[in-house]
Structures are given as C-alpha cells and as structure tokens.
Design a protein around this motif. Structure first.
Motif, short mmCIF file in Angstrom:
data_model
loop_
_atom_site.label_atom_id
_atom_site.label_comp_id
_atom_site.label_asym_id
_atom_site.label_seq_id
_atom_site.Cartn_x
_atom_site.Cartn_y
_atom_site.Cartn_z
N LYS A 53 1.59 -3.99 59.28
CA LYS A 53 2.61 -5.04 59.32
C LYS A 53 2.63 -5.91 58.07
CE LYS A 53 2.51 -5.20 64.31
NZ LYS A 53 1.82 -5.76 65.44
N THR A 54 1.47 -6.07 57.42
CA THR A 54 1.39 -7.05 56.33
C THR A 54 0.90 -6.48 55.01
OG1 THR A 54 -0.88 -7.66 56.90
CG2 THR A 54 0.89 -8.87 58.01
N TYR A 55 0.87 -5.17 54.87
CA TYR A 55 0.20 -4.57 53.71
C TYR A 55 0.79 -4.96 52.36
CZ TYR A 55 3.71 -0.79 53.29
OH TYR A 55 4.86 -0.07 53.13
N LYS A 56 2.08 -5.19 52.28
CA LYS A 56 2.66 -5.60 51.00
C LYS A 56 2.45 -7.09 50.74
CE LYS A 56 6.00 -1.93 50.42
NZ LYS A 56 7.37 -1.53 50.25
N GLY A 57 2.66 -7.89 51.74
CA GLY A 57 2.53 -9.35 51.58
C GLY A 57 1.10 -9.81 51.33
#
Length: 148
Positions: A53-57
């Motif tokens: 869910k948050t890998y880029k951010g």
C-alpha cells in the motif's frame, strides 16, 4: 513487534523516512543479494499488505532496489536506485499482492542471473530489523521475459 532496546525502535542511520519501510526493507534485499553472491540481471519484488500500500510513498521501492544493488542503509544513492539499476542492466519488476500474510511488512524477492534463481521471503519488524522467513534456490532455470 519485538524490541530489545530503545535503539531498536529508533533504528539505524539511514536514508528514508521509515526504519521499517526503508532500512528494514533494504536489509532484506541486501541479505538476499549477498546470499545470491553476484549482481542479478532480473529481480521480481512481491509486496504484501502495508508494503504493497505504501511502497512508493515510504521509499520501500528504492530501498529494496538499493539493497539488491548492495547499498548500505545510509547510502545517498538510495533515492536514485531505480535509475542506477536500469543503467546497470538490472531489470526490476514490482508485483502487488492481495494475499494476506502473517506480518504487514512482508516482501518476496526473486533474483536471477539467467541460470541460478534465489527466492527469499522476509519481514521488516521495525527499527531497521528484519527476519528471513524462507529461502530457496533453483538451478538451470531458463529465464525469459514470461518465465516469472
């Protein structure tokens, strides 16, 4: 979460916003790269739950690739890891899994040089620490564009 001291919570000196999503992720990937023993030509990275869910951010993507490139957690090149991988002819594929896991920060890495294949699954447990859940080698694999 398992902690043994306040330093486990604070985490290591690192590049990135999160000790679990960057330093721990990098640790899993670096462990995998060192176990593989050479620069792979292809890496498939499967992310689960919170990582997915948050890998880029949270910088998990660049941390994982930085680990595969054998970077340390405080290496200033981490934010540029995807570009560096491309320049080094390392193909990266991210897979987002809907599968439920026992830990929200789970990643599966598959590295290959076209012949040897190493698959490692690990979890980032906080403070930059991680655990390896499984590791499996295969040899003589024919690796092509559709063979993942």
């Amino acid at each position: 979460m398992e902690y043994t001291s306040v330093f486990d919570i604070i985490g290591p000196i690192m590049v990135g916003p999160s000790s679990s999503h960057t330093a721990g992720a990098l640790g899993i990937a670096k462990y995998t790269r060192q176990k593989f023993g050479k620069q792979p030509i292809y890496a498939e990275i499967t992310l689960y739950e919170s990582f997915a869910k948050t890998y880029k951010g949270h910088g998990t993507d660049v941390a994982l690739v930085g680990g595969i490139l054998n970077f340390e957690s405080d290496d200033v090149r981490i934010p540029f890891a995807l570009d560096i991988a491309e320049k080094e002819h390392l193909e990266i594929k991210f897979v987002i899994s809907e599968e439920q896991t026992d830990h929200p920060n789970t990643v599966k890495l598959i590295l290959t040089d076209g012949y040897e294949v190493l698959e490692v699954t690990g979890i980032s447990i906080g403070g930059g620490s991680f655990r390896i859940l499984s590791s499996d080698w295969s040899f003589g694999a024919k690796w092509g564009e559709n063979d993942v």
